[in-house]
Design a protein around this motif. Structure first.
Motif, PDB file in Angstrom:
ATOM      1  N   SER A  57       3.494   1.941 -96.615  1.00 54.21           N
ATOM      2  CA  SER A  57       2.078   1.336 -96.184  1.00 54.21           C
ATOM      3  C   SER A  57       2.428   0.289 -95.293  1.00 54.21           C
ATOM      4  O   SER A  57       3.359  -0.592 -95.257  1.00 54.21           O
ATOM      5  N   PRO A  58       1.621   0.403 -94.207  1.00 56.22           N
ATOM      6  CA  PRO A  58       1.747  -0.645 -92.964  1.00 56.22           C
ATOM      7  C   PRO A  58       1.578  -2.176 -93.353  1.00 56.22           C
ATOM      8  O   PRO A  58       2.247  -2.955 -92.866  1.00 56.22           O
ATOM      9  N   THR A  59       0.799  -2.194 -94.557  1.00 62.00           N
ATOM     10  CA  THR A  59       0.585  -3.894 -95.212  1.00 62.00           C
ATOM     11  C   THR A  59       1.913  -4.183 -95.719  1.00 62.00           C
ATOM     12  O   THR A  59       2.368  -5.636 -95.476  1.00 62.00           O
ATOM     13  N   PHE A  60       2.612  -3.428 -96.304  1.00 61.71           N
ATOM     14  CA  PHE A  60       3.936  -3.904 -97.056  1.00 61.71           C
ATOM     15  C   PHE A  60       5.034  -4.218 -96.066  1.00 61.71           C
ATOM     16  O   PHE A  60       5.577  -5.040 -96.087  1.00 61.71           O
ATOM     17  N   GLU A  61       4.981  -3.132 -95.078  1.00 60.53           N
ATOM     18  CA  GLU A  61       5.852  -3.300 -94.071  1.00 60.53           C
ATOM     19  C   GLU A  61       5.775  -4.574 -92.985  1.00 60.53           C
ATOM     20  O   GLU A  61       6.624  -5.242 -92.552  1.00 60.53           O
ATOM     21  N   ALA A  62       4.245  -4.856 -92.935  1.00 67.94           N
ATOM     22  CA  ALA A  62       4.026  -5.994 -92.008  1.00 67.94           C
ATOM     23  C   ALA A  62       4.392  -7.489 -92.393  1.00 67.94           C
ATOM     24  O   ALA A  62       4.450  -8.467 -91.874  1.00 67.94           O
ATOM     25  N   ALA A  63       4.486  -7.365 -94.120  1.00 68.27           N
ATOM     26  CA  ALA A  63       4.700  -8.736 -94.566  1.00 68.27           C
ATOM     27  C   ALA A  63       6.021  -9.027 -94.608  1.00 68.27           C
ATOM     28  O   ALA A  63       6.428 -10.193 -94.976  1.00 68.27           O
ATOM     29  N   LEU A  64       7.035  -8.147 -94.396  1.00 72.13           N
ATOM     30  CA  LEU A  64       8.397  -8.369 -94.289  1.00 72.13           C
ATOM     31  C   LEU A  64       9.106  -8.247 -92.900  1.00 72.13           C
ATOM     32  O   LEU A  64       8.632  -7.792 -92.106  1.00 72.13           O
ATOM     33  N   LEU A  70      12.835  -1.222 -97.446  1.00 71.48           N
ATOM     34  CA  LEU A  70      13.918  -0.415 -98.341  1.00 71.48           C
ATOM     35  C   LEU A  70      14.772  -1.401 -98.757  1.00 71.48           C
ATOM     36  O   LEU A  70      15.232  -1.170-100.207  1.00 71.48           O
ATOM     37  N   LEU A  71      15.256  -2.186 -97.974  1.00 74.70           N
ATOM     38  CA  LEU A  71      16.588  -2.995 -98.570  1.00 74.70           C
ATOM     39  C   LEU A  71      16.086  -3.871 -99.592  1.00 74.70           C
ATOM     40  O   LEU A  71      16.827  -4.197-100.500  1.00 74.70           O
ATOM     41  N   VAL A  72      14.723  -4.255 -99.831  1.00 78.20           N
ATOM     42  CA  VAL A  72      14.103  -5.155-100.789  1.00 78.20           C
ATOM     43  C   VAL A  72      14.294  -4.603-102.137  1.00 78.20           C
ATOM     44  O   VAL A  72      14.594  -4.994-102.980  1.00 78.20           O
ATOM     45  N   ASP A 198       3.099  -4.737-104.341  1.00 78.97           N
ATOM     46  CA  ASP A 198       3.900  -3.319-103.747  1.00 78.97           C
ATOM     47  C   ASP A 198       5.346  -3.413-104.120  1.00 78.97           C
ATOM     48  O   ASP A 198       5.568  -2.194-104.510  1.00 78.97           O
ATOM     49  N   ALA A 199       5.803  -4.439-103.952  1.00 79.46           N
ATOM     50  CA  ALA A 199       7.251  -4.411-104.150  1.00 79.46           C
ATOM     51  C   ALA A 199       7.483  -4.081-105.694  1.00 79.46           C
ATOM     52  O   ALA A 199       8.310  -3.355-106.049  1.00 79.46           O
ATOM     53  N   MET A 200       6.591  -4.647-106.429  1.00 72.38           N
ATOM     54  CA  MET A 200       6.917  -4.453-108.044  1.00 72.38           C
ATOM     55  C   MET A 200       6.364  -3.112-108.263  1.00 72.38           C
ATOM     56  O   MET A 200       7.139  -2.333-109.062  1.00 72.38           O
ATOM     57  N   THR A 201       5.499  -2.369-107.701  1.00 73.73           N
ATOM     58  CA  THR A 201       5.097  -1.248-107.695  1.00 73.73           C
ATOM     59  C   THR A 201       5.992  -0.121-107.493  1.00 73.73           C
ATOM     60  O   THR A 201       6.181   1.115-108.158  1.00 73.73           O
ATOM     61  N   ILE A 202       6.627  -0.323-106.357  1.00 71.27           N
ATOM     62  CA  ILE A 202       7.711   0.625-105.881  1.00 71.27           C
ATOM     63  C   ILE A 202       8.666   0.845-106.779  1.00 71.27           C
ATOM     64  O   ILE A 202       9.184   1.901-107.080  1.00 71.27           O
ATOM     65  N   CYS A 203       9.432  -0.468-107.145  1.00 69.46           N
ATOM     66  CA  CYS A 203      10.362  -0.522-108.225  1.00 69.46           C
ATOM     67  C   CYS A 203      10.066   0.206-109.517  1.00 69.46           C
ATOM     68  O   CYS A 203      10.695   1.110-110.203  1.00 69.46           O
ATOM     69  N   GLY A 204       8.794   0.064-110.023  1.00 68.28           N
ATOM     70  CA  GLY A 204       8.224   0.664-111.285  1.00 68.28           C
ATOM     71  C   GLY A 204       8.105   2.336-110.970  1.00 68.28           C
ATOM     72  O   GLY A 204       8.447   2.953-111.782  1.00 68.28           O
ATOM     73  N   ALA A 237      10.883 -10.215-102.263  1.00 64.49           N
ATOM     74  CA  ALA A 237       9.906  -9.969-100.908  1.00 64.49           C
ATOM     75  C   ALA A 237       9.287 -11.063-100.599  1.00 64.49           C
ATOM     76  O   ALA A 237       8.949 -11.353 -99.247  1.00 64.49           O
ATOM     77  N   THR A 238       8.735 -12.298-101.397  1.00 63.48           N
ATOM     78  CA  THR A 238       8.429 -13.388-101.010  1.00 63.48           C
ATOM     79  C   THR A 238       9.548 -14.318-100.161  1.00 63.48           C
ATOM     80  O   THR A 238       8.926 -14.783 -99.140  1.00 63.48           O
ATOM     81  N   LEU A 239      10.713 -14.237-100.635  1.00 59.17           N
ATOM     82  CA  LEU A 239      11.663 -15.048 -99.850  1.00 59.17           C
ATOM     83  C   LEU A 239      11.884 -14.259 -98.314  1.00 59.17           C
ATOM     84  O   LEU A 239      11.641 -15.313 -97.467  1.00 59.17           O
ATOM     85  N   LEU A 240      11.909 -12.966 -98.340  1.00 63.33           N
ATOM     86  CA  LEU A 240      11.842 -12.647 -96.903  1.00 63.33           C
ATOM     87  C   LEU A 240      10.708 -12.789 -96.166  1.00 63.33           C
ATOM     88  O   LEU A 240      10.703 -12.769 -94.899  1.00 63.33           O
ATOM     89  N   HIS A 241       9.481 -12.765 -96.836  1.00 59.19           N
ATOM     90  CA  HIS A 241       8.221 -13.139 -96.099  1.00 59.19           C
ATOM     91  C   HIS A 241       8.232 -14.461 -95.643  1.00 59.19           C
ATOM     92  O   HIS A 241       7.593 -14.741 -94.465  1.00 59.19           O
ATOM     93  N   LEU A 242       8.718 -15.336 -96.239  1.00 60.20           N
ATOM     94  CA  LEU A 242       8.931 -16.857 -95.816  1.00 60.20           C
ATOM     95  C   LEU A 242       9.567 -17.040 -94.528  1.00 60.20           C
ATOM     96  O   LEU A 242       9.513 -17.987 -93.607  1.00 60.20           O
ATOM     97  N   ILE A 243      10.794 -16.229 -94.734  1.00 64.92           N
ATOM     98  CA  ILE A 243      11.739 -16.579 -93.389  1.00 64.92           C
ATOM     99  C   ILE A 243      11.570 -15.568 -92.273  1.00 64.92           C
ATOM    100  O   ILE A 243      12.199 -15.409 -91.311  1.00 64.92           O
ATOM    101  N   LYS A 244      10.512 -14.734 -92.372  1.00 64.95           N
ATOM    102  CA  LYS A 244      10.096 -13.663 -91.420  1.00 64.95           C
ATOM    103  C   LYS A 244       9.560 -14.306 -90.032  1.00 64.95           C
ATOM    104  O   LYS A 244       9.162 -15.263 -89.920  1.00 64.95           O
TER     105      LYS A 244
END
Length: 244
Positions: A57-64, A70-72, A198-204, A237-244
């Motif tokens: 999803s572009p939304t998920f990729e744009a947030a990181l 994929l690394l997350v 999204d991050a949680m859903t992908i792992c699920g 995901a939150t950590l990487l989003h904050l340091i993006k």
């Protein structure tokens, strides 16, 4: 309506679906039961594919940060798996299922534990369990949980026809898990951003792949040991989003 009514409906749907499945199961041959299990395995693959779709999803990729999506997921699954293995979650869940089997007075030869573990993981994994419960807690409606209840009803019916009362017992962890998210929604309002969900859903979704492999008798992956990834994923995901 009161907060938690959506989860209550979900639990009742699982219990009724399981009861119907068990009654019908006595009239289904072993060959047909095996076929049903195989079909469920294939349907679970389809559900996994749907849950994995946010990875692209572009939304998920744009947030990181670039190329980190994929690394997350990889880090979340590895860290979550190590934590789950250290805590022996699969063994504990099996033991809990075994205790319930004894309470239900099911024979040791019955697939009670397998039904409990498989159905529990299937019913709690996915965005509807979280989003629907949080929405219920925030008094924004139970439409999502009504949809989930409908899906779980038919899944419980099919699973219980081959795996027995263990499927009905899965209503217990469903009530606990969704009840927790309902309380979160009630107390804190909007808790998760879309990229965290999204991050949680992908792992699920990856865990659903593991479940499908078990149902198809391809490989028995200790999926319960991976459950901590559902918490690790949004945190990373939150950590990487904050340091993006």
């Amino acid at each position: 309506m009161f907060a938690g009514v959506g989860t209550l409906i979900n639990v009742v749907a699982i219990l009724i679906g399981s009861s119907i499945g068990i009654l019908a199961g006595a009239r289904i041959t072993k060959k047909s039961q095996s076929l049903i299990t195989d079909v469920l395995g294939l349907i679970t693959v389809l559900g996994a594919a749907s849950a994995l779709s946010p990875l692209w999803s572009p939304t998920f990729e744009a947030a990181l940060p670039k190329s980190s999506a994929l690394l997350v997921i990889l880090a979340s699954m590895l860290i979550g798996g190590l934590i789950g293995s250290a805590l022996s979650l699969e063994t504990r869940l099996d033991a809990f299922g075994e205790n319930l089997r004894k309470r239900f007075k099911a024979s040791q030869e019955s697939p009670f534990v397998e039904g409990f573990v498989t159905a529990s993981l299937l019913f709690v994994i996915g965005p509807l369990a979280i989003l629907g419960s949080v929405s219920d807690g925030m008094s924004q409606g139970i439409d999502q949980l009504i949809l989930k209840s409908s899906l779980d009803f038919f899944a419980a019916m099919a699973f219980a026809s081959t795996l027995g009362w263990g499927v009905a017992a899965s209503a217990i962890p469903v009530a606990i898990y969704q009840g927790f998210w309902t309380i979160i929604g009630l107390a804190a309002g909007s808790v998760l951003s879309q990229y965290q969900i999204d991050a949680m859903t992908i792992c699920g979704g990856l865990m659903l792949v593991g479940i499908s492999l078990r149902l198809l008798d391809i490989k028995r992956i200790p999926v319960a040991n991976l459950l901590p990834a559902l918490v690790i994923a949004p945190a990373l995901a939150t950590l990487l989003h904050l340091i993006k």
